[in-house]
Design a protein around this motif. Structure first.
Motif, PDB file in Angstrom:
ATOM      1  N   LEU A  95       0.823  -1.206   0.000  1.00 11.25           N
ATOM      2  CA  LEU A  95       0.000   0.000   0.000  1.00 11.25           C
ATOM      3  C   LEU A  95       0.863   1.264   0.000  1.00 11.25           C
ATOM      4  CD1 LEU A  95      -2.688  -1.232   2.558  1.00 11.25           C
ATOM      5  CD2 LEU A  95      -2.679  -1.452   0.065  1.00 11.25           C
ATOM      6  N   ILE A  96       0.216   2.406  -0.103  1.00 14.35           N
ATOM      7  CA  ILE A  96       0.872   3.713  -0.153  1.00 14.35           C
ATOM      8  C   ILE A  96       0.277   4.586   0.949  1.00 14.35           C
ATOM      9  CG2 ILE A  96       1.182   5.798  -1.570  1.00 14.35           C
ATOM     10  CD1 ILE A  96       0.831   3.947  -4.053  1.00 14.35           C
ATOM     11  N   ALA A  97       1.122   5.375   1.612  1.00 15.20           N
ATOM     12  CA  ALA A  97       0.658   6.328   2.629  1.00 15.20           C
ATOM     13  C   ALA A  97       1.035   7.737   2.188  1.00 15.20           C
ATOM     14  CB  ALA A  97       1.285   6.000   3.979  1.00 15.20           C
ATOM     15  N   CYS A  98       0.079   8.649   2.305  1.00 17.74           N
ATOM     16  CA  CYS A  98       0.305  10.036   1.914  1.00 17.74           C
ATOM     17  C   CYS A  98      -0.015  10.952   3.088  1.00 17.74           C
ATOM     18  CB  CYS A  98      -0.601  10.422   0.743  1.00 17.74           C
ATOM     19  SG  CYS A  98      -0.366   9.414  -0.736  1.00 17.74           S
ATOM     20  N   PRO A  99       0.840  11.960   3.348  1.00 16.38           N
ATOM     21  CA  PRO A  99       0.535  12.917   4.419  1.00 16.38           C
ATOM     22  C   PRO A  99      -0.833  13.538   4.167  1.00 16.38           C
ATOM     23  CG  PRO A  99       2.737  13.300   3.540  1.00 16.38           C
ATOM     24  CD  PRO A  99       2.066  12.299   2.639  1.00 16.38           C
ATOM     25  N   ASN A 100      -1.605  13.694   5.243  1.00 19.72           N
ATOM     26  CA  ASN A 100      -2.982  14.156   5.121  1.00 19.72           C
ATOM     27  C   ASN A 100      -3.203  15.304   6.091  1.00 19.72           C
ATOM     28  OD1 ASN A 100      -5.995  14.063   5.684  1.00 19.72           O
ATOM     29  ND2 ASN A 100      -5.842  12.516   4.091  1.00 19.72           N
ATOM     30  N   SER A 101      -4.112  16.188   5.775  1.00 23.96           N
ATOM     31  CA  SER A 101      -4.368  17.341   6.638  1.00 23.96           C
ATOM     32  C   SER A 101      -5.258  16.997   7.836  1.00 23.96           C
ATOM     33  CB  SER A 101      -5.016  18.461   5.820  1.00 23.96           C
ATOM     34  OG  SER A 101      -6.255  18.014   5.290  1.00 23.96           O
ATOM     35  N   ILE A 102      -5.819  15.793   7.868  1.00 26.39           N
ATOM     36  CA  ILE A 102      -6.712  15.424   8.966  1.00 26.39           C
ATOM     37  C   ILE A 102      -5.884  15.028  10.179  1.00 26.39           C
ATOM     38  CG2 ILE A 102      -8.533  13.853   9.750  1.00 26.39           C
ATOM     39  CD1 ILE A 102      -9.369  13.506   6.852  1.00 26.39           C
ATOM     40  N   ASP A 103      -5.760  15.894  11.149  1.00 24.09           N
ATOM     41  CA  ASP A 103      -5.179  15.560  12.451  1.00 24.09           C
ATOM     42  C   ASP A 103      -3.769  14.975  12.344  1.00 24.09           C
ATOM     43  OD1 ASP A 103      -5.333  15.477  15.213  1.00 24.09           O
ATOM     44  OD2 ASP A 103      -6.410  13.582  15.284  1.00 24.09           O
ATOM     45  N   GLY A 104      -3.001  15.348  11.317  1.00 21.57           N
ATOM     46  CA  GLY A 104      -1.640  14.840  11.158  1.00 21.57           C
ATOM     47  C   GLY A 104      -1.551  13.393  10.708  1.00 21.57           C
ATOM     48  N   ALA A 105      -2.658  12.826  10.269  1.00 21.55           N
ATOM     49  CA  ALA A 105      -2.693  11.420   9.850  1.00 21.55           C
ATOM     50  C   ALA A 105      -2.190  11.276   8.408  1.00 21.55           C
ATOM     51  CB  ALA A 105      -4.116  10.883   9.959  1.00 21.55           C
ATOM     52  N   TRP A 106      -2.065  10.031   7.985  1.00 22.96           N
ATOM     53  CA  TRP A 106      -1.682   9.683   6.622  1.00 22.96           C
ATOM     54  C   TRP A 106      -2.858   8.982   5.960  1.00 22.96           C
ATOM     55  CZ3 TRP A 106       3.554   9.897   4.672  1.00 22.96           C
ATOM     56  CH2 TRP A 106       4.467  10.457   5.579  1.00 22.96           C
ATOM     57  N   SER A 107      -3.185   9.344   4.719  1.00 24.96           N
ATOM     58  CA  SER A 107      -4.226   8.618   3.985  1.00 24.96           C
ATOM     59  C   SER A 107      -3.584   7.382   3.356  1.00 24.96           C
ATOM     60  CB  SER A 107      -4.882   9.507   2.920  1.00 24.96           C
ATOM     61  OG  SER A 107      -3.923  10.007   2.008  1.00 24.96           O
ATOM     62  N   ILE A 108      -4.339   6.281   3.327  1.00 26.11           N
ATOM     63  CA  ILE A 108      -3.834   5.009   2.819  1.00 26.11           C
ATOM     64  C   ILE A 108      -4.459   4.735   1.454  1.00 26.11           C
ATOM     65  CG2 ILE A 108      -3.614   2.533   3.269  1.00 26.11           C
ATOM     66  CD1 ILE A 108      -2.049   4.362   5.222  1.00 26.11           C
ATOM     67  N   TRP A 109      -3.617   4.378   0.488  1.00 20.00           N
ATOM     68  CA  TRP A 109      -4.019   4.153  -0.895  1.00 20.00           C
ATOM     69  C   TRP A 109      -3.526   2.797  -1.361  1.00 20.00           C
ATOM     70  CZ3 TRP A 109      -6.332   8.203  -3.886  1.00 20.00           C
ATOM     71  CH2 TRP A 109      -6.480   9.406  -3.195  1.00 20.00           C
ATOM     72  N   ALA A 110      -4.197   2.232  -2.350  1.00 22.79           N
ATOM     73  CA  ALA A 110      -3.733   1.007  -3.012  1.00 22.79           C
ATOM     74  C   ALA A 110      -2.860   1.419  -4.191  1.00 22.79           C
ATOM     75  CB  ALA A 110      -4.918   0.180  -3.505  1.00 22.79           C
ATOM     76  N   SER A 111      -1.976   0.545  -4.570  1.00 21.41           N
ATOM     77  CA  SER A 111      -1.097   0.822  -5.702  1.00 21.41           C
ATOM     78  C   SER A 111      -1.897   0.786  -7.003  1.00 21.41           C
ATOM     79  CB  SER A 111       0.031  -0.209  -5.764  1.00 21.41           C
ATOM     80  OG  SER A 111       0.836   0.033  -6.891  1.00 21.41           O
ATOM     81  N   ALA A 112      -1.824   1.884  -7.766  1.00 23.93           N
ATOM     82  CA  ALA A 112      -2.488   1.959  -9.065  1.00 23.93           C
ATOM     83  C   ALA A 112      -1.548   2.568 -10.101  1.00 23.93           C
ATOM     84  CB  ALA A 112      -3.774   2.783  -8.950  1.00 23.93           C
ATOM     85  N   GLY A 113      -0.237   2.472  -9.838  1.00 23.37           N
ATOM     86  CA  GLY A 113       0.740   3.000 -10.775  1.00 23.37           C
ATOM     87  C   GLY A 113       0.951   4.495 -10.662  1.00 23.37           C
ATOM     88  N   VAL A 114       0.476   5.107  -9.570  1.00 20.07           N
ATOM     89  CA  VAL A 114       0.623   6.542  -9.364  1.00 20.07           C
ATOM     90  C   VAL A 114       1.396   6.747  -8.054  1.00 20.07           C
ATOM     91  CG1 VAL A 114      -0.599   8.740  -9.067  1.00 20.07           C
ATOM     92  CG2 VAL A 114      -1.580   6.963 -10.531  1.00 20.07           C
ATOM     93  N   ALA A 115       2.553   7.398  -8.116  1.00 22.41           N
ATOM     94  CA  ALA A 115       3.402   7.562  -6.928  1.00 22.41           C
ATOM     95  C   ALA A 115       2.779   8.472  -5.877  1.00 22.41           C
ATOM     96  CB  ALA A 115       4.772   8.095  -7.341  1.00 22.41           C
ATOM     97  N   ASN A 116       2.084   9.516  -6.333  1.00 27.10           N
ATOM     98  CA  ASN A 116       1.431  10.467  -5.426  1.00 27.10           C
ATOM     99  C   ASN A 116      -0.044  10.589  -5.816  1.00 27.10           C
ATOM    100  OD1 ASN A 116       3.633  11.597  -3.659  1.00 27.10           O
ATOM    101  ND2 ASN A 116       4.520  11.990  -5.674  1.00 27.10           N
ATOM    102  N   PRO A 117      -0.862   9.593  -5.434  1.00 24.51           N
ATOM    103  CA  PRO A 117      -2.259   9.573  -5.876  1.00 24.51           C
ATOM    104  C   PRO A 117      -3.105  10.690  -5.273  1.00 24.51           C
ATOM    105  CG  PRO A 117      -1.870   7.867  -4.236  1.00 24.51           C
ATOM    106  CD  PRO A 117      -0.539   8.476  -4.560  1.00 24.51           C
TER     107      PRO A 117
END
Length: 182
Positions: free
Chosen positions: A134-156
């Protein structure tokens, strides 16, 4: 008559043991990416999204202080654990629009267009979708990270500074039953 009851009970027990289980073991998930801020953050569920490191899910749980989401896999589909009959099922949208978006629906709510429900598996104690980490991206919600599945995009989803993670499962014998926010 007693022999008939014994044979009937044995038949029922044999039939019940032959039925497939309705769900697999429950587990929590921890993100692994050495040297990053998401290292060892537990997965959470809130606002129909999967996050890591969220301080408060806002879920209605049997153990409110426990803020990690509890999951289980059934027939290749991933669910959030709840003792109630209302399921919350995970979906993944790997289309060009979704770019690997992971979310969840509640009850009979349909999954969004182009999304997939099946493809989840545990390999070497890591949760994967379609054989990928999976992929984790910094998120604005409470300092959390959003979790993404791999779809060939480095920064979804227009995110920046996303990192690939290993989503390590931690089996739990005492799952926390929750209804997560939609």
């Amino acid at each position: 008559m007693q022999i008939g009851n014994i044979l009937f009970a044995a038949s029922v027990a044999a039939t019940a043991s032959a039925l497939p289980s309705t769900q697999s073991e429950t587990f929590n998930v921890v993100s692994i990416h050495s040297g990053s801020d998401v290292q060892y953050d537990g997965f959470n569920a809130a606002k129909s999204s999967i996050l890591a490191g969220l301080k408060s899910q806002g879920a209605s749980c049997a153990r409110p202080k426990d803020q990690d989401a509890t999951f289980y896999i059934k027939d290749g589909a991933l669910y959030l654990y709840a003792a109630s009959a209302t399921p919350q099922e995970i979906y993944v949208d790997r289309s060009g629009m979704g770019q690997g978006k992971i979310g969840y629906t509640t009850g009979a709510q349909p999954a969004p267009k182009n999304s997939e429900r099946k493809g989840w598996a545990i390999k070497n104690d890591h949760l994967q979708f379609a054989g990928n980490d999976l992929i984790a991206c910094p998120n604005s919600i409470d300092g959390a990270w959003s979790i993404w599945a791999s779809a060939g995009v480095a920064n979804p989803g227009g995110n920046k500074d996303c990192v690939g993670i290993a989503a390590r499962i931690e089996k739990t014998s005492k799952p926390n039953s929750c209804l997560y926010t939609e």
